[in-house]
Design an enzyme around this catalytic site. Structure first.
Site, PDB file in Angstrom:
ATOM      1  CB  SER A 113       5.225  -3.612   5.933  1.00 54.21           C
ATOM      2  OG  SER A 113       4.642  -3.816   4.665  1.00 54.21           O
ATOM      3  CE1 TYR A 136      -1.120  -1.464   1.779  1.00 53.73           C
ATOM      4  CE2 TYR A 136       0.949  -2.658   1.878  1.00 53.73           C
ATOM      5  CZ  TYR A 136       0.252  -1.465   1.794  1.00 53.73           C
ATOM      6  OH  TYR A 136       0.934  -0.276   1.731  1.00 53.73           O
ATOM      7  CB  THR A 162      -2.566   0.016   4.899  1.00 54.09           C
ATOM      8  OG1 THR A 162      -1.610   0.023   5.960  1.00 54.09           O
ATOM      9  CG2 THR A 162      -2.256   1.154   3.938  1.00 54.09           C
ATOM     10  CE  LYS A 257       0.730   3.588   7.774  1.00 52.42           C
ATOM     11  NZ  LYS A 257       0.864   3.635   6.310  1.00 52.42           N
ATOM     12  CG  HIS A 281       1.109   5.375   2.026  1.00 52.41           C
ATOM     13  ND1 HIS A 281       0.201   4.404   2.355  1.00 52.41           N
ATOM     14  CD2 HIS A 281       2.226   4.700   1.628  1.00 52.41           C
ATOM     15  CE1 HIS A 281       0.743   3.201   2.137  1.00 52.41           C
ATOM     16  NE2 HIS A 281       1.978   3.365   1.714  1.00 52.41           N
TER      17      HIS A 281
HETATM   18  C1  LIG Z   1       9.820   2.870   1.665  1.00 53.22           C
HETATM   19  C2  LIG Z   1       8.436   2.942   2.247  1.00 53.22           C
HETATM   20  C3  LIG Z   1       7.650   1.802   2.249  1.00 53.22           C
HETATM   21  C4  LIG Z   1       6.363   1.846   2.797  1.00 53.22           C
HETATM   22  N1  LIG Z   1       5.619   0.703   2.861  1.00 53.22           N
HETATM   23  C5  LIG Z   1       4.425   0.717   3.477  1.00 53.22           C
HETATM   24  C6  LIG Z   1       3.685  -0.485   3.662  1.00 53.22           C
HETATM   25  O1  LIG Z   1       4.124  -1.571   3.286  1.00 53.22           O
HETATM   26  N2  LIG Z   1       2.477  -0.395   4.280  1.00 53.22           N
HETATM   27  C7  LIG Z   1       1.976   0.792   4.741  1.00 53.22           C
HETATM   28  O2  LIG Z   1       0.881   0.823   5.303  1.00 53.22           O
HETATM   29  N3  LIG Z   1       2.670   1.950   4.591  1.00 53.22           N
HETATM   30  C8  LIG Z   1       3.877   1.927   3.989  1.00 53.22           C
HETATM   31  N4  LIG Z   1       4.594   3.084   3.886  1.00 53.22           N
HETATM   32  C9  LIG Z   1       4.064   4.315   4.454  1.00 53.22           C
HETATM   33  C10 LIG Z   1       4.497   4.451   5.912  1.00 53.22           C
HETATM   34  O3  LIG Z   1       3.850   3.504   6.725  1.00 53.22           O
HETATM   35  C11 LIG Z   1       4.171   5.826   6.485  1.00 53.22           C
HETATM   36  O4  LIG Z   1       2.801   6.096   6.281  1.00 53.22           O
HETATM   37  C12 LIG Z   1       5.018   6.936   5.899  1.00 53.22           C
HETATM   38  O5  LIG Z   1       6.326   6.505   5.640  1.00 53.22           O
HETATM   39  C13 LIG Z   1       5.046   8.093   6.896  1.00 53.22           C
HETATM   40  O6  LIG Z   1       5.749   9.180   6.402  1.00 53.22           O
HETATM   41  P1  LIG Z   1       7.283   9.492   6.760  1.00 53.22           P
HETATM   42  O7  LIG Z   1       8.070   8.508   5.968  1.00 53.22           O
HETATM   43  O8  LIG Z   1       7.451  10.882   6.280  1.00 53.22           O
HETATM   44  O9  LIG Z   1       7.467   9.307   8.239  1.00 53.22           O
HETATM   45  C14 LIG Z   1       5.875   3.057   3.327  1.00 53.22           C
HETATM   46  C15 LIG Z   1       6.684   4.190   3.314  1.00 53.22           C
HETATM   47  C16 LIG Z   1       7.951   4.148   2.797  1.00 53.22           C
HETATM   48  C17 LIG Z   1       8.812   5.372   2.845  1.00 53.22           C
END
Ligand SMILES: Cc1cc2nc3c(=O)[nH]c(=O)nc-3n(C[C@H](O)[C@H](O)[C@H](O)COP(=O)(O)O)c2cc1C
Length: 401
Positions: A113, A136, A162, A257, A281
């Site tokens: 990330s 981002y 994203t 994404k 997400h």
């Molecule tokens: C704690 C946390 C932080 C996240 N931070 C980002 C991020 O910085 N950038 C991003 O594109 N998605 C972020 N996501 C989304 C994840 O990339 C992903 O889409 C999502 O966690 C998938 O679902 P799952 O947790 O059920 O596997 C984050 C998700 C979580 C749980």
């Protein structure tokens, strides 16, 4: 790496989640675990995956199962990847470094990330591996250009843009727990932290988690803190022209994404992206949108021969990986699953999570009578949970067969 005793009875990702829940301060567990608004989409992701049923085939020699596959042109150990999660250092001090090491050990791609707790250079220094950088886009394009140049310089092979965060989703659990970045002490959070001395000890020993990729810009942008930088720089203002702009900056693969409509997926394919992550997400942005798995099933037939499709949101088992591949994904991605592992037992917990998923993937394939990833297709499914009208475009996995 030996499995720590605390994990000896951890049989699945849900068990890892239960350990993580005990070990993390409540506010941090809820930040990782929670979803937006009523958490309808968070639940729908799981409910829809659970209702994709298999059709086992018998009397097939499954003595040798090969989970190897190709993702964005590179051979991988299994069709799984790690989704970007900001501040993984909240789960364990090593955060993204531990995720990177274990992704490399499993020969799967890891997406780092923009908002990681370790610098992209430090993650790259863990060794050569399939590594993608999630971007981002900042309003100050010079900041974005600098991040993209650093990622290219550090050897990341794919840029993952994203696009589902024009504004931040509203996660009520964070409001109720008082979770903020940086963490602001209140009576409730101090009590919460006091009940988790081991987490506090680690946090103070390694330094409170912060968005280290952005350290340079906090000074350059004249912003007071990382938080003010994020608030002033991220969000609305992007349109489709961003893809052409990134293409002009980025020499590697380009992945988008956060798409959840067939219209957007077709538009992205026309724009020439190499991959699409079908994602809501993890239910953390707009609530009451369809599950990722149901949208993957709609998109895949329309995008045959186009960009590689990936899916995240709700993936928790090897069976889920098979469901995703059967419905047209090149690979499934996990966000929370490895964070639960990291919170439960640091790097060993991440290892345990990936081992569980690999073993479950192999067992599911064996029980379905499948010995290679390219044999996984719609034929191994017995039922889909969405209405008949959607079945007019049944998944066609020609490129996998
Ligand atoms: C704690 C946390 C932080 C996240 N931070 C980002 C991020 O910085 N950038 C991003 O594109 N998605 C972020 N996501 C989304 C994840 O990339 C992903 O889409 C999502 O966690 C998938 O679902 P799952 O947790 O059920 O596997 C984050 C998700 C979580 C749980």
């Amino acid at each position: 790496m030996n499995t720590p005793r605390s994990l000896s009875r951890v049989a699945c990702v849900a068990d890892l989640r239960a350990v993580a829940r005990r070990r993390l301060p409540r506010a941090i567990f809820d930040f990782i675990d929670g979803g937006a608004d009523d958490e309808l989409t968070l639940k729908a992701n799981r409910a829809d995956l659970d209702r994709v049923l298999f059709k086992p085939r018998c009397l097939v020699d499954v003595a040798r199962i090969d989970t190897g596959c190709t993702i964005l042109g590179r051979p991988q150990g299994m069709p799984l990847g790690i989704s970007p999660t900001g501040l993984a250092t909240l789960a364990c001090p090593d955060g993204e470094l531990a995720l990177a090491r274990e992704a490399a050990a499993s020969e799967i791609p890891m997406i780092l990330s923009t908002l990681s707790g370790c610098t992209l250079e430090d993650v790259a220094a863990t060794g050569p591996a399939s590594r993608w950088f999630q971007l981002y886009v900042f309003r100050d394009r010079a900041i974005t250009e600098s991040l993209v140049a650093r990622a290219a310089q550090a050897g990341y092979q794919a840029l993952v843009l994203t696009v589902d965060v024009p504004v931040a989703g509203k996660r009520r659990r964070d409001i109720r727990s008082g979770f903020t970045i940086p963490m602001a002490p209140s009576a409730a959070t101090v009590l919460d932290l006091a009940c988790h001395p081991r987490w506090c000890f680690d946090a103070f020993r390694h330094g409170l988690p912060r968005l280290r990729n952005l350290d340079a810009f906090v000074t350059n942008a004249g912003a007071q803190t990382h938080a003010t930088l994020i608030n002033s720089q991220l969000g609305s203002g992007l349109d489709w022209s961003v893809l052409a702009w990134l293409r002009s900056l980025w020499p590697g693969k380009l992945v988008i994404k956060g798409l959840l409509s067939t219209e957007d997926a077709l538009r992205a394919a026309e724009a020439g992206v190499d991959g699409i992550v079908v994602s809501n997400h993890g239910g953390r942005q707009q609530d009451a949108v369809p599950s990722s798995i149901s949208m993957l099933a709609r998109m895949a037939p329309l995008l045959r021969g186009g960009p590689e499709l990936f899916i995240d949101s709700g993936i928790r088992s090897g069976a889920d990986i098979v469901r995703a591949i059967a419905l047209g994904a090149r690979a499934a991605l996990i966000g929370r699953a490895t964070l639960y592992g990291a919170a439960a037992a640091g790097q060993a917990g991440i290892r345990h999570c990936l081992d569980l998923l690999q073993a479950e993937l192999e067992r599911t394939m064996a029980l379905l009578g499948l010995t290679a990833i390219d044999q996984i297709g719609p034929d191994c499914l017995a039922a889909l949970p969405w209405p008949e009208s959607d079945a007019r475009t049944p998944p066609d996995l020609a490129r996998h067969s």
